[in-house]
Scaffold this motif. Sequence first.
Motif, mmCIF file in Angstrom:
data_model
loop_
_atom_site.group_PDB
_atom_site.id
_atom_site.type_symbol
_atom_site.label_atom_id
_atom_site.label_comp_id
_atom_site.label_asym_id
_atom_site.label_seq_id
_atom_site.Cartn_x
_atom_site.Cartn_y
_atom_site.Cartn_z
ATOM 1 N N LEU A 138 -3.372 8.655 0.156
ATOM 2 C CA LEU A 138 -2.734 9.848 -0.376
ATOM 3 C C LEU A 138 -3.789 10.814 -0.931
ATOM 4 O O LEU A 138 -4.616 10.427 -1.746
ATOM 5 C CB LEU A 138 -1.759 9.427 -1.481
ATOM 6 C CG LEU A 138 -0.833 10.489 -2.031
ATOM 7 C CD1 LEU A 138 0.537 9.877 -2.296
ATOM 8 C CD2 LEU A 138 -1.391 11.062 -3.309
ATOM 9 N N ASP A 139 -3.769 12.039 -0.466
ATOM 10 C CA ASP A 139 -4.697 13.085 -0.918
ATOM 11 C C ASP A 139 -4.083 13.762 -2.142
ATOM 12 O O ASP A 139 -3.150 14.566 -2.021
ATOM 13 C CB ASP A 139 -4.930 14.082 0.216
ATOM 14 C CG ASP A 139 -5.906 15.182 -0.139
ATOM 15 O OD1 ASP A 139 -6.007 15.563 -1.326
ATOM 16 O OD2 ASP A 139 -6.571 15.677 0.782
ATOM 17 N N TYR B 174 -3.983 1.507 -8.712
ATOM 18 C CA TYR B 174 -3.370 0.781 -7.598
ATOM 19 C C TYR B 174 -4.388 0.500 -6.499
ATOM 20 O O TYR B 174 -4.452 -0.609 -5.973
ATOM 21 C CB TYR B 174 -2.173 1.570 -7.061
ATOM 22 C CG TYR B 174 -1.375 0.851 -6.001
ATOM 23 C CD1 TYR B 174 -0.889 -0.437 -6.211
ATOM 24 C CD2 TYR B 174 -1.073 1.468 -4.793
ATOM 25 C CE1 TYR B 174 -0.141 -1.085 -5.240
ATOM 26 C CE2 TYR B 174 -0.321 0.840 -3.826
ATOM 27 C CZ TYR B 174 0.153 -0.448 -4.057
ATOM 28 O OH TYR B 174 0.896 -1.093 -3.092
ATOM 29 N N ARG B 175 -5.186 1.480 -6.162
ATOM 30 C CA ARG B 175 -6.214 1.265 -5.120
ATOM 31 C C ARG B 175 -7.208 0.209 -5.555
ATOM 32 O O ARG B 175 -7.625 -0.641 -4.751
ATOM 33 C CB ARG B 175 -6.924 2.582 -4.807
ATOM 34 C CG ARG B 175 -6.055 3.541 -4.032
ATOM 35 C CD ARG B 175 -6.755 4.874 -3.823
ATOM 36 N NE ARG B 175 -5.897 5.801 -3.080
ATOM 37 C CZ ARG B 175 -6.144 7.111 -2.973
ATOM 38 N NH1 ARG B 175 -7.204 7.625 -3.564
ATOM 39 N NH2 ARG B 175 -5.326 7.875 -2.298
ATOM 40 N N GLY C 284 0.780 -1.236 0.000
ATOM 41 C CA GLY C 284 0.000 0.000 0.000
ATOM 42 C C GLY C 284 0.805 1.277 0.000
ATOM 43 O O GLY C 284 0.240 2.366 0.064
ATOM 44 N N THR C 285 2.118 1.171 -0.109
ATOM 45 C CA THR C 285 2.964 2.365 -0.137
ATOM 46 C C THR C 285 3.197 2.812 -1.573
ATOM 47 O O THR C 285 2.853 2.111 -2.527
ATOM 48 C CB THR C 285 4.334 2.094 0.509
ATOM 49 O OG1 THR C 285 5.032 1.130 -0.294
ATOM 50 C CG2 THR C 285 4.202 1.604 1.947
ATOM 51 N N GLU D 48 8.992 7.095 -0.986
ATOM 52 C CA GLU D 48 8.489 5.755 -1.324
ATOM 53 C C GLU D 48 7.679 5.128 -0.189
ATOM 54 O O GLU D 48 6.932 4.190 -0.422
ATOM 55 C CB GLU D 48 9.633 4.829 -1.716
ATOM 56 C CG GLU D 48 10.249 5.181 -3.052
ATOM 57 C CD GLU D 48 11.333 4.217 -3.450
ATOM 58 O OE1 GLU D 48 11.183 3.602 -4.516
ATOM 59 O OE2 GLU D 48 12.312 4.078 -2.691
ATOM 60 N N GLN D 49 7.809 5.679 1.015
ATOM 61 C CA GLN D 49 7.076 5.138 2.160
ATOM 62 C C GLN D 49 5.711 5.786 2.357
ATOM 63 O O GLN D 49 4.937 5.376 3.223
ATOM 64 C CB GLN D 49 7.914 5.291 3.434
ATOM 65 C CG GLN D 49 9.253 4.564 3.359
ATOM 66 C CD GLN D 49 9.121 3.124 2.880
ATOM 67 O OE1 GLN D 49 8.310 2.368 3.391
ATOM 68 N NE2 GLN D 49 9.905 2.751 1.884
ATOM 69 N N ALA D 50 5.385 6.770 1.550
ATOM 70 C CA ALA D 50 4.070 7.430 1.647
ATOM 71 C C ALA D 50 2.968 6.397 1.429
ATOM 72 O O ALA D 50 3.127 5.448 0.658
ATOM 73 C CB ALA D 50 3.961 8.546 0.619
#
Length: 99
Positions: free
Chosen positions: A58-59, A94-95, A8-9, A51-53
Amino acid sequence: MSEVIANGTVAGLMAFLDVMSEKGWVSRGAIVALKTAVRQVVMAADGDNWEQADAKSLDIDDYITRFSNKTMGKYNNQSIAAYKARLQRAIEWYRKFLD
């Protein structure tokens, strides 16, 4: 499924995009454009740990605003809009994959 892809990152998102290209689901050129937008926007907003976001939460509007502010004068409005569209497309794919 790879552990990185499923985490999920943004690193997982980038790995997911690589698989999409490798499998021939999306052209390599399109994937390069998407990955460039993701990397540039998230790196500008989050710095070295980009890369860890968390790609799941993520907005996009917030990240584009921060990207625009931090890179003021480097990109024109058309480029910012293109980066936003590419980021949004990559995140949505991705989501959907993660769901």
